[in-house]
Design an enzyme around this catalytic site. Structure first.
Site, short mmCIF file in Angstrom:
data_model
loop_
_atom_site.label_atom_id
_atom_site.label_comp_id
_atom_site.label_asym_id
_atom_site.label_seq_id
_atom_site.Cartn_x
_atom_site.Cartn_y
_atom_site.Cartn_z
N SER A 273 -5.48 5.19 -4.06
CA SER A 273 -5.34 6.61 -4.40
C SER A 273 -5.22 6.82 -5.91
O SER A 273 -4.39 6.20 -6.56
CB SER A 273 -4.09 7.20 -3.72
OG SER A 273 -3.87 8.52 -4.18
N ASN B 182 -4.12 9.38 -7.07
CA ASN B 182 -2.94 10.24 -7.20
C ASN B 182 -1.64 9.48 -6.95
O ASN B 182 -0.59 10.09 -6.78
CB ASN B 182 -3.04 11.41 -6.22
CG ASN B 182 -4.29 12.25 -6.46
OD1 ASN B 182 -4.42 12.91 -7.47
ND2 ASN B 182 -5.23 12.19 -5.53
N ASP C 153 -0.08 4.99 1.10
CA ASP C 153 -0.30 5.88 2.24
C ASP C 153 -0.14 5.14 3.56
O ASP C 153 -0.80 4.12 3.79
CB ASP C 153 -1.71 6.49 2.18
CG ASP C 153 -1.87 7.42 0.98
OD1 ASP C 153 -0.85 7.75 0.35
OD2 ASP C 153 -3.00 7.82 0.69
N ASP D 143 0.88 -1.16 0.00
CA ASP D 143 0.00 0.00 0.00
C ASP D 143 0.92 1.21 0.00
O ASP D 143 2.12 1.09 0.27
CB ASP D 143 -0.89 -0.02 1.24
CG ASP D 143 -1.84 1.16 1.32
OD1 ASP D 143 -2.34 1.59 0.26
OD2 ASP D 143 -2.05 1.67 2.43
#
Length: 220
Positions: free
Chosen positions: A117, A119, A12, A10
């Site tokens: 995300s 982003n 974040d 992952d």
């Protein structure tokens, strides 16, 4: 030969901490909508898609929002978020992350990013680590969010490693569930209570050097 041939991260909370930027962006939007929002509510948003996160925030609103309005506000939050992440640099890598990734690659272990995300590509570029991964999941190709295992299975398929030979690393409860549903070994980082269902829990990625079990796993 290692028992595990792929590690899927992952983003974040594992490689970098953009959680504070997400919080600030959601807080700004919630304030505009006159909806109460705090860090405790924000914990429920970890690992959850943008629209699903918005639904959680709107639980405290008396107003009914159309799907069109929801998409507008979700996109508005993302614009706020993109303003914040412009300031991300390699200095924002979490402790141990780069060293661990480079150690995996030296051992010939494939690496991938499985972040919800939209982003993710921008963040990875700003962190200067785009060349450290064999594959980054494009969320535009993912239909179901975590805890569905689709995103981890997509990463596994695209690095050419079966799920049973992959390790997934997450900091959220829904992420750990997704990893385990994908049939992978689950490593949780961060809050032990949040990732309590993981097969192995680390404070952060610096612990790979002093944690005998993770060292054994990547050396097997």
């Amino acid at each position: 030969m290692s028992k595990y041939e792929g590690v899927i991260f992952d983003l974040d909370g594992v490689i970098t901490d953009t959680a504070r930027y997400h919080y600030l962006a959601w807080k700004r939007l919630a304030d505009e909508l006159n909806i109460y929002f705090d860090e405790k509510i924000n914990e429920r948003l970890k690992g959850v898609s943008r629209l699903e996160s918005l639904e959680i925030i709107l639980e405290r609103s008396n107003k009914k929002y159309s799907q069109e309005e929801k998409e507008y506000y979700a996109n508005k939050k993302n614009e706020y978020y993109k303003e914040f992440i412009k300031n991300i640099t390699p200095k924002d890598l979490l402790p141990g992350a780069l060293e661990f990734i480079e150690e995996l690659r030296k051992r010939g272990i494939k690496t991938a990013i499985a972040s919800v995300s939209k982003n993710a590509f921008t963040i990875i570029e700003n962190l200067g680590i785009g060349d450290k991964f064999d594959y980054i999941v494009d969320t535009n190709n993912i239909k179901k969010g975590k805890p569905d295992p689709e995103i981890f299975l997509n990463a596994s398929y695209n690095i050419g490693v079966s799920p049973q030979k992959c390790i997934g690393i997450e900091d959220s409860a829904v992420g750990i569930i997704a990893i385990k549903r994908a049939g992978m070994f689950a490593v949780g980082v961060g809050n032990p209570e949040t990732v309590k269902e993981a097969d192995l829990i680390l404070k952060d990625l610096t612990e790979y050097k002093k944690n005998f079990r993770i060292t054994l796993i990547i050396k097997e």
